[in-house]
Scaffold this motif. Structure first.
Motif, PDB file in Angstrom:
ATOM      1  N   GLY A 237      30.745  37.768  43.650  1.00  0.00           N
ATOM      2  CA  GLY A 237      31.365  38.583  42.614  1.00  0.00           C
ATOM      3  C   GLY A 237      30.647  39.900  42.428  1.00  0.00           C
ATOM      4  N   LYS A 238      31.360  40.866  41.883  1.00  0.00           N
ATOM      5  CA  LYS A 238      30.743  42.135  41.536  1.00  0.00           C
ATOM      6  C   LYS A 238      31.392  42.686  40.275  1.00  0.00           C
ATOM      7  CE  LYS A 238      33.563  45.040  44.614  1.00  0.00           C
ATOM      8  NZ  LYS A 238      33.507  46.021  45.714  1.00  0.00           N
ATOM      9  N   LEU A 239      30.612  43.450  39.549  1.00  0.00           N
ATOM     10  CA  LEU A 239      31.068  44.029  38.301  1.00  0.00           C
ATOM     11  C   LEU A 239      30.609  45.478  38.249  1.00  0.00           C
ATOM     12  CD1 LEU A 239      32.231  43.826  35.391  1.00  0.00           C
ATOM     13  CD2 LEU A 239      29.950  43.083  34.673  1.00  0.00           C
ATOM     14  N   ASP A 240      31.554  46.427  38.159  1.00  0.00           N
ATOM     15  CA  ASP A 240      31.259  47.844  38.015  1.00  0.00           C
ATOM     16  C   ASP A 240      31.687  48.308  36.631  1.00  0.00           C
ATOM     17  OD1 ASP A 240      30.515  47.736  40.636  1.00  0.00           O
ATOM     18  OD2 ASP A 240      32.194  48.914  41.410  1.00  0.00           O
ATOM     19  N   LEU A 241      30.807  49.041  35.952  1.00  0.00           N
ATOM     20  CA  LEU A 241      31.095  49.586  34.639  1.00  0.00           C
ATOM     21  C   LEU A 241      30.812  51.080  34.645  1.00  0.00           C
ATOM     22  CD1 LEU A 241      29.317  46.876  32.430  1.00  0.00           C
ATOM     23  CD2 LEU A 241      31.758  47.008  32.965  1.00  0.00           C
ATOM     24  N   PHE A 242      31.713  51.865  34.031  1.00  0.00           N
ATOM     25  CA  PHE A 242      31.528  53.319  33.959  1.00  0.00           C
ATOM     26  C   PHE A 242      31.922  53.810  32.573  1.00  0.00           C
ATOM     27  CE2 PHE A 242      33.178  57.673  34.321  1.00  0.00           C
ATOM     28  CZ  PHE A 242      32.054  58.313  34.849  1.00  0.00           C
ATOM     29  N   SER A 243      31.035  54.602  31.969  1.00  0.00           N
ATOM     30  CA  SER A 243      31.298  55.221  30.670  1.00  0.00           C
ATOM     31  C   SER A 243      31.342  56.728  30.847  1.00  0.00           C
ATOM     32  CB  SER A 243      30.207  54.838  29.665  1.00  0.00           C
ATOM     33  OG  SER A 243      30.361  55.550  28.451  1.00  0.00           O
ATOM     34  N   ILE A 277      40.730  44.891  36.265  1.00  0.00           N
ATOM     35  CA  ILE A 277      40.509  46.330  36.233  1.00  0.00           C
ATOM     36  C   ILE A 277      40.925  46.856  34.867  1.00  0.00           C
ATOM     37  CG2 ILE A 277      41.119  48.581  37.207  1.00  0.00           C
ATOM     38  CD1 ILE A 277      41.743  47.203  39.843  1.00  0.00           C
ATOM     39  N   TYR A 278      40.070  47.677  34.276  1.00  0.00           N
ATOM     40  CA  TYR A 278      40.468  48.439  33.101  1.00  0.00           C
ATOM     41  C   TYR A 278      40.019  49.873  33.304  1.00  0.00           C
ATOM     42  CZ  TYR A 278      40.990  50.360  28.475  1.00  0.00           C
ATOM     43  OH  TYR A 278      41.364  51.163  27.432  1.00  0.00           O
ATOM     44  N   ASP A 279      40.956  50.806  33.257  1.00  0.00           N
ATOM     45  CA  ASP A 279      40.669  52.237  33.360  1.00  0.00           C
ATOM     46  C   ASP A 279      41.347  52.917  32.187  1.00  0.00           C
ATOM     47  OD1 ASP A 279      40.528  54.983  33.968  1.00  0.00           O
ATOM     48  OD2 ASP A 279      40.372  54.543  36.112  1.00  0.00           O
ATOM     49  N   ASP A 280      40.557  53.533  31.334  1.00  0.00           N
ATOM     50  CA  ASP A 280      41.093  54.130  30.113  1.00  0.00           C
ATOM     51  C   ASP A 280      42.007  55.313  30.392  1.00  0.00           C
ATOM     52  OD1 ASP A 280      40.912  53.751  27.215  1.00  0.00           O
ATOM     53  OD2 ASP A 280      40.094  55.788  27.172  1.00  0.00           O
ATOM     54  N   ASP A 281      41.987  55.827  31.634  1.00  0.00           N
ATOM     55  CA  ASP A 281      42.818  56.981  31.983  1.00  0.00           C
ATOM     56  C   ASP A 281      44.178  56.594  32.552  1.00  0.00           C
ATOM     57  OD1 ASP A 281      40.862  59.155  31.447  1.00  0.00           O
ATOM     58  OD2 ASP A 281      39.734  58.146  33.022  1.00  0.00           O
ATOM     59  N   VAL A 282      44.354  55.337  32.914  1.00  0.00           N
ATOM     60  CA  VAL A 282      45.607  54.905  33.549  1.00  0.00           C
ATOM     61  C   VAL A 282      46.647  54.607  32.476  1.00  0.00           C
ATOM     62  CG1 VAL A 282      46.713  53.202  35.029  1.00  0.00           C
ATOM     63  CG2 VAL A 282      44.398  53.992  35.554  1.00  0.00           C
ATOM     64  N   SER A 291      50.288  53.752  28.043  1.00  0.00           N
ATOM     65  CA  SER A 291      48.959  53.485  27.504  1.00  0.00           C
ATOM     66  C   SER A 291      48.159  52.649  28.503  1.00  0.00           C
ATOM     67  CB  SER A 291      49.071  52.762  26.164  1.00  0.00           C
ATOM     68  OG  SER A 291      49.721  51.509  26.323  1.00  0.00           O
ATOM     69  N   PRO A 292      46.807  52.656  28.388  1.00  0.00           N
ATOM     70  CA  PRO A 292      45.997  51.840  29.302  1.00  0.00           C
ATOM     71  C   PRO A 292      46.111  50.360  28.962  1.00  0.00           C
ATOM     72  CG  PRO A 292      44.608  52.907  27.677  1.00  0.00           C
ATOM     73  CD  PRO A 292      45.988  53.465  27.481  1.00  0.00           C
ATOM     74  N   GLY A 293      45.710  49.521  29.905  1.00  0.00           N
ATOM     75  CA  GLY A 293      45.750  48.072  29.690  1.00  0.00           C
ATOM     76  C   GLY A 293      44.908  47.361  30.721  1.00  0.00           C
ATOM     77  N   LEU A 294      44.589  46.120  30.443  1.00  0.00           N
ATOM     78  CA  LEU A 294      43.810  45.315  31.379  1.00  0.00           C
ATOM     79  C   LEU A 294      44.689  44.887  32.548  1.00  0.00           C
ATOM     80  CD1 LEU A 294      41.170  43.798  32.064  1.00  0.00           C
ATOM     81  CD2 LEU A 294      42.103  41.848  30.805  1.00  0.00           C
TER      82      LEU A 294
END
Length: 308
Positions: A237-243, A277-282, A291-294
């Motif tokens: 597994g992998k987890l990427d987080l970006f603020s 995936i969650y991207d606040d810009d999508v 609107s964005p969503g999971l």
């Protein structure tokens, strides 16, 4: 969505805490953002290469079937991983590419994609401590072919394509690698570009109308983990987080993949892939589709799993 990344992170590392045994510590991670080196490997080679190929197939046929259903269905999913890494003295250079593609065909709905991703990573580091590297990271994620959303059986809406979007990331930081099955990359100063090569899609990926790219600057973390859950079941597994410091930094973008494989024979296995995936810009989701969503994906299949 502000609390979701924190929840996913807790779940991810809970698995980590409960699986630290000797078998896990010697497991070689063959794909993902960090390519594990087997501590028992005494080879003097400067370059080492390898990979994984997976092919899953499912098919169904109905004739005079009272319970109903499509007369014919076919699902094909493939996964290809290739990696090459360099190690000499205190210097290391890891290169990895993951490619996913899948199709589903049914009598009533025709042919549709159910997976289309590629993820390219290059990471160069210099050892500064036993488990720490000073590292520069390059990452590119996108897809290959056009993508559509299907609100109903007779409607399809064009919403993605090759490099529409693509995510390009450049990041200096610190790579913590305490064992062969776990790594954690941390960077407080990461540059990210969202590229949308088709301007008709610009606004749904957070760009102004007519623009092809947007620059973001923020903090980035990437964790990678693998484990033997039993004698035949493995997990990666992998987890990427970006603020994004420039806009709503509290809304953290998330990219998480989980892959389980259960060996049936030397080359046959059952695989389960679960991705978030969650991207606040999508801006594709919600009641009005703006609107964005999971985003969630789950794929289960039986087929070939070959280590190269």
């Amino acid at each position: 969505m502000k609390a979701l990344p924190m929840l996913c992170t807790l779940v991810f590392f809970a698995v980590l805490a409960n699986a630290q045994d000797e078998t896990v510590k010697t497991l070689q991670t063959e794909a993902g953002k960090s390519i594990a080196k087997d501590p028992k490997d005494t080879s003097s080679k400067i370059w080492k290469t390898g990979g994984t190929f997976s092919f899953n197939l499912a098919q169904g046929t109905l004739s005079n079937w009272a319970a109903g259903g499509d007369k014919f269905s076919l699902s094909v999913n493939t996964f290809i991983n290739a990696h090459a890494f360099y190690k000499k003295g205190k210097a290391s250079w890891d290169n990895n590419v993951d490619i996913y593609y899948g199709l589903v065909k049914t009598t009533s709905l025709g042919t549709r994609k159910n997976d289309d991703r590629f993820d390219l990573l290059s990471k160069y580091g210099q050892s500064i401590h036993k488990n720490w590297n000073l590292t520069g990271l390059f990452n590119l994620r996108s897809q290959v072919l056009k993508g559509y959303e299907y609100p109903d059986a007779n409607t399809k809406i064009y919403n993605s394509n090759f490099f529409a979007p693509a995510y390009l990331l450049l990041s200096p930081g610190f790579d913590y690698h305490p064992s062969s099955n776990f790594s954690l990359f941390l960077s407080p100063a990461t540059s990210r570009w969202i590229i949308v090569n088709d301007t008709t899609l610009s606004t749904i990926y957070g760009l102004q109308a007519g623009n092809k790219s947007i620059f973001q600057f923020g903090a980035y973390a990437s964790a990678n983990y693998s484990a033997n859950l039993s004698k035949v079941v493995t997990y990666k597994g992998k987890l990427d987080l970006f603020s994004n410091y420039k806009s709503r930094p509290q809304n953290i973008d998330l990219y998480m993949t989980n892959q389980f494989a259960a060996k049936i024979s030397r080359v046959l296995s059952t695989t389960l892939s679960v991705s978030f995936i969650y991207d606040d810009d999508v801006k594709l989701f919600g009641k009005n589709g703006d609107s964005p969503g999971l985003q969630f994906q789950s794929l289960l299949g039986v087929g070939l799993l070959v280590k190269l």
